[in-house]
Enzyme design. Structure first.
Site, PDB file in Angstrom:
ATOM      1  CB  CYS A 151      73.346  87.612  29.231  1.00  0.00           C
ATOM      2  SG  CYS A 151      74.065  87.608  31.024  1.00  0.00           S
ATOM      3  CB  CYS A 161      72.155  84.796  34.338  1.00  0.00           C
ATOM      4  SG  CYS A 161      72.433  86.867  34.146  1.00  0.00           S
ATOM      5  CG  ASP A 200      17.749  95.120  33.756  1.00  0.00           C
ATOM      6  OD1 ASP A 200      16.789  95.413  34.072  1.00  0.00           O
ATOM      7  OD2 ASP A 200      18.609  94.562  34.599  1.00  0.00           O
ATOM      8  CG  ASP A 236      22.362  93.067  37.272  1.00  0.00           C
ATOM      9  OD1 ASP A 236      20.939  92.701  36.399  1.00  0.00           O
ATOM     10  OD2 ASP A 236      22.019  93.450  38.275  1.00  0.00           O
ATOM     11  CG  ASP A 281      18.275  90.572  33.532  1.00  0.00           C
ATOM     12  OD1 ASP A 281      16.823  91.381  33.450  1.00  0.00           O
ATOM     13  OD2 ASP A 281      18.713  91.895  34.428  1.00  0.00           O
TER      14      ASP A 281
END
Length: 823
Positions: free
Chosen positions: A103, A106, A510, A699, A703
């Site tokens: 606020c 502060c 895969d 992965d 691939d």
């Protein structure tokens, strides 16, 4: 006169402080609203005896030696040069990010508390941005002491420094605000004068001289709106016309320029109508719409300052004597050993040497549940240690860490435009050209019908049909979708992914490391050669030596069987078949039976798991049986894909028995075992030739060809580096459910884009005839155009997250160590 002390905390009270508390009819001064609130709560709660019987003021909280040592890192020349600007007189300026500001009280407390420090010249706190700008004498007050003072009064402060992209966005935002404010003030004043003039009110009550005065005042307040606020429209239009292109700013510039010019002409020569208010309102509505679109774009697409915000500036390094020392994180080098305490964020990538703990990887994977990490496993910069201290060996620093790689991949995706976005831009160009032709035709027609209205009706046509909504329809939706998926752990690295996911009909998986966890274990060794062969006792070590340089999941199964004295030379990997190499002068092969011992014609034994044959040049030596486990959410993702009417296929280079058992368990009807990269690519092309849109999920290195050939390719977070760089999308976590979620998000994005395009086109088709018939005044045309643009942006925002419920409801998985993403 000495400065009084605060009755509650004992700090000096500013001369202008209005805060006080009354106790026993005596008023006592207070330093801040915080002390006033606490003291009043104590007294009104009947606890005023606290002040009567206390023997000393409450002590200021002292920082520990560890906290002080961490703050002293900021006094190093490297960090001072980066975060603090110093002049030749020793006066320093910096901007701090402040945590805990809630606020205005502060902000007031911070400003007054810090301003009282010796050497501080000025403190200014920005409540909205939660940042503080300070100017002080660094020779009197070191930077670390300044940060220490913030912590002492209860606020955590750290240097804030925007990167180049963030500075650019901030500058754009500030300039947009200035232009919008000028347009707002100008349009309000011009509307006040203009509507009264147009309605004839002023002519009835004022002399002609005052009417002319108000007309000139309208001109004066509209001119800054046209020459300052609207200037970017003219610049953009001129740039496009210079390159013989058309964009929406061409029609906008014509509408503003012609409307302003005609009004100025009418003012000077006292002919025709004056519509300064319509021009200024059009510019304001347009700038307001652009501002909302810009704020949305910055919020969902900007990654500025991400590294500075996520990574700590200091690290606790361990020297050779095991002593702890705080150093700037940028001084770390590969091989350094650092201590990561609970609650601390990792500044670099590394491997755990000592300790085990839970790691919060939400910043990397989107997973909110911490995952367990043990010695030997990798931990990543930007993730947070939760439970126990860890000793980590630094492996990657700076721009090499995975967080930086993700940022580069995201930038690449943002730079690429999908086909639908390119098509929308082309349509917008043709639309502008058509609009100019239509506007010219309307002008000619009204010159015959009513010349006095011809010009302003043409301006209304230009304004009401401005294709802003059409141009925003696609990029806004794509930006929101990309940002949302990124927060869920789906990193899109190519521009065409969302379009491809939305149209997908088939998906190819895969097996090892994709549908399964990829953590193979050696379950059985079946010896085939002479029982007296001395190599039988070392057979697993021999196989481990061949696999020592491989990243395939199979290699992980042999990692624990390596021996110091057994090393392989000349290792060669034949994708989809196996490995060959020389150990102590003999050549060995490990892999499929037709590769390891082609002349033996051996068939793998019956049984669950994957069988690998190990052989030398003369004979087969043994069978190895490896076993893997399905990912916890494999069944769930297949059910979701079935709901989405996507056909699933399994292509694996593994043996028939292992692939068949997995396919049967999962209910996958179409599968192929022993699939080499060539066979996988052949099947992919076959599906594509039949008109199917194919997603490939893999992965491994084997691939890579099919990942490159698929319309959309997806690699998992633990994939090989080559697979990651070949893929269009990365799953930063190991949850396969993210795939079906991404498909749902892509399909919704496709629907949102279609809705936006339809909305913008229908609006133009309805508005154009109305404007051409003279039913839409220029100010209403501006309002309609802006409204259509805002509706498109708000519709795109429906693609945002629905909250954390979706993430937390997913099936948790036991994440494996995540490797680096290479850009």
């Amino acid at each position: 006169m000495t400065q009084p002390d605060c009755f509650h905390c004992g700090e000096p009270v500013p001369n202008d402080s209005p805060y006080q508390v009354t106790l026993d009819d005596v008023r006592h001064p207070l330093c801040c609203p915080g002390c006033e609130a606490v003291s009043h709560a104590i007294i009104h709660g009947g606890l005023e005896s606290y002040y009567k019987f206390r023997t000393e003021l409450p002590p200021r909280p002292e920082l520990s030696e560890e906290e002080l040592a961490e703050l002293q890192v900021y006094d190093s020349p490297e960090l001072l040069q980066e975060f603090v600007h110093q002049d030749e007189h020793g006066m320093a300026e910096t901007t701090l990010a402040i945590d805990g500001i809630t606020c205005a009280a502060c902000a007031w407390l911070i400003e007054h508390q810090i301003d009282h420090l010796d050497g501080v010249e000025r403190t200014a706190v920005n409540l909205s941005s939660q940042r503080a700008t300070l100017r002080w004498d660094i020779n009197k007050l070191p930077f670390s002491k300044l940060l220490q003072e913030f912590k002492t009064i209860g606020y955590a402060a750290q240097p804030w420094q925007a990167d180049e992209q963030q500075e650019k966005l901030q500058q754009e935002h500030k300039m947009a605000i200035r232009r919008l404010i000028v347009a707002a003030i100008g349009s309000m004043q011009a509307m006040m004068f203009g509507i009264a003039l147009e309605a004839g009110v002023l002519e009835n009550f004022m002399q002609r001289e005052f009417v002319v005065l108000f007309q000139w005042l309208s001109f004066l307040v509209t001119t800054p709106v046209v020459l300052y606020s609207s200037w970017p429209f003219f610049i953009s239009a001129a740039r496009e016309l210079k390159h013989r292109r058309l964009n929406m700013d061409v029609s906008i510039s014509l509408a503003i320029g012609l409307g302003y010019g005609a009004s100025v002409w009418g003012l000077i020569f006292d002919v025709g109508e004056l519509h300064f208010y319509a021009v200024s309102m059009f510019a304001f509505f347009l700038l307001f719409g652009r501002y909302i679109e810009m704020r949305t774009r910055h919020k969902i697409g900007s990654g500025g300052n991400a590294l500075d915000e996520l990574l700590p500036q200091a690290a606790l390094i361990l020297n050779e004597q095991q002593q702890e020392e705080y150093v700037p994180s940028r001084q770390l080098r590969p091989g350094d050993r650092i201590l990561i305490k609970p609650g601390h964020t990792l500044p670099v990538d590394g491997f755990i040497l000592e300790g085990q703990s839970s790691i919060n990887e939400a910043t990397m994977t989107g997973e909110y549940l911490p995952v367990a990490r043990y010695p030997g496993q990798e931990v990543l910069a930007g993730t947070q240690n939760i439970d126990s201290p860890l000793v980590v060996e630094v492996s990657k620093i700076g721009q090499e860490v995975r967080l930086a790689s993700i940022a580069r991949l995201s930038d690449r995706a943002q730079a690429e435009k999908p086909r639908i976005a390119t098509l929308a831009n082309q349509v917008a160009q043709y639309f502008v050209a058509t609009l100019l032709v239509v506007a010219t035709s309307v002008l000619i027609a009204w010159l015959f019908i009513d010349p006095s209205r011809a010009f302003w009706i043409t301006v209304s046509v230009l304004v009401v049909t401005c294709p802003c909504a059409l141009a925003l329809a696609t990029p806004t939706a794509l930006a929101v979708a990309n940002a949302t998926l990124g927060r869920q752990g789906v990193l899109i690295t190519r521009g065409h992914v969302l379009e491809g996911l939305a149209k997908a009909t088939h998906i190819i998986f895969d097996k090892t490391g994709t549908l399964t966890e990829g953590r193979l274990e050696l379950k059985e060794t079946l010896w085939l050669a002479d029982p007296q062969d001395p190599r039988q006792e070392q057979i697993t070590a021999l196989a481990a030596a061949l696999e020592s340089q491989s990243e395939h999941p199979i290699a992980q199964a042999f990692m624990g069987f390596r021996e110091e004295g057994i090393k392989a030379e000349g290792i060669q990997a034949l994708t989809g078949q196996g490995l060959t190499g020389r150990i102590k002068g003999l050549t060995y092969r490990l892999g499929r039976a037709d590769f390891a011992a082609p002349e033996s014609a051996l068939q793998p034994p019956q049984g669950e798991g994957q069988w690998l044959l190990f052989a030398d040049e003369q004979q087969p030596l043994c069978w190895f049986r490896l076993s893997d486990h399905l990912r916890p959410d494999t069944q769930a993702v297949l059910k979701e894909l079935a709901r989405q009417n996507i056909q699933v296929e399994l292509l694996s280079g593994d043996q028939e028995g292992a692939v068949a058992s997995i396919a049967q368990e999962l209910g996958i009807e179409r599968y192929q075992a022993g699939a080499t990269p060539e066979k996988k690519l052949e099947r992919l092309k076959e599906l594509q030739n039949q008109g199917h849109q194919v997603i490939m999920v893999g992965d491994g290195i084997n691939d890579v060809p099919v990942l490159a050939g698929a319309q959309v390719s997806i690699a998992l977070g633990n994939a090989t580096d080559l697979a990651k760089t070949s893929a269009d999308t990365l799953l930063l976590s190991s949850r396969l459910l993210r795939i079906s979620q991404a498909i749902d998000k892509a399909r919704k994005t496709h629907r949102i884009i279609a809705q936006n395009l339809t909305l913008s086109l229908v609006y133009n088709l309805l508005a154009l005839p109305a404007a051409a018939l003279g039913l839409v005044p220029p100010w209403l045309a501006a309002l309609g155009m802006t409204t259509s643009s805002l509706l498109v942006v708000l519709n795109a925002l429906r693609l945002r997250d629905r909250g954390n419920a979706q993430r937390l409801s997913d099936t948790p998985s036991d994440d494996s160590p995540i490797q680096e993403v290479s850009a």
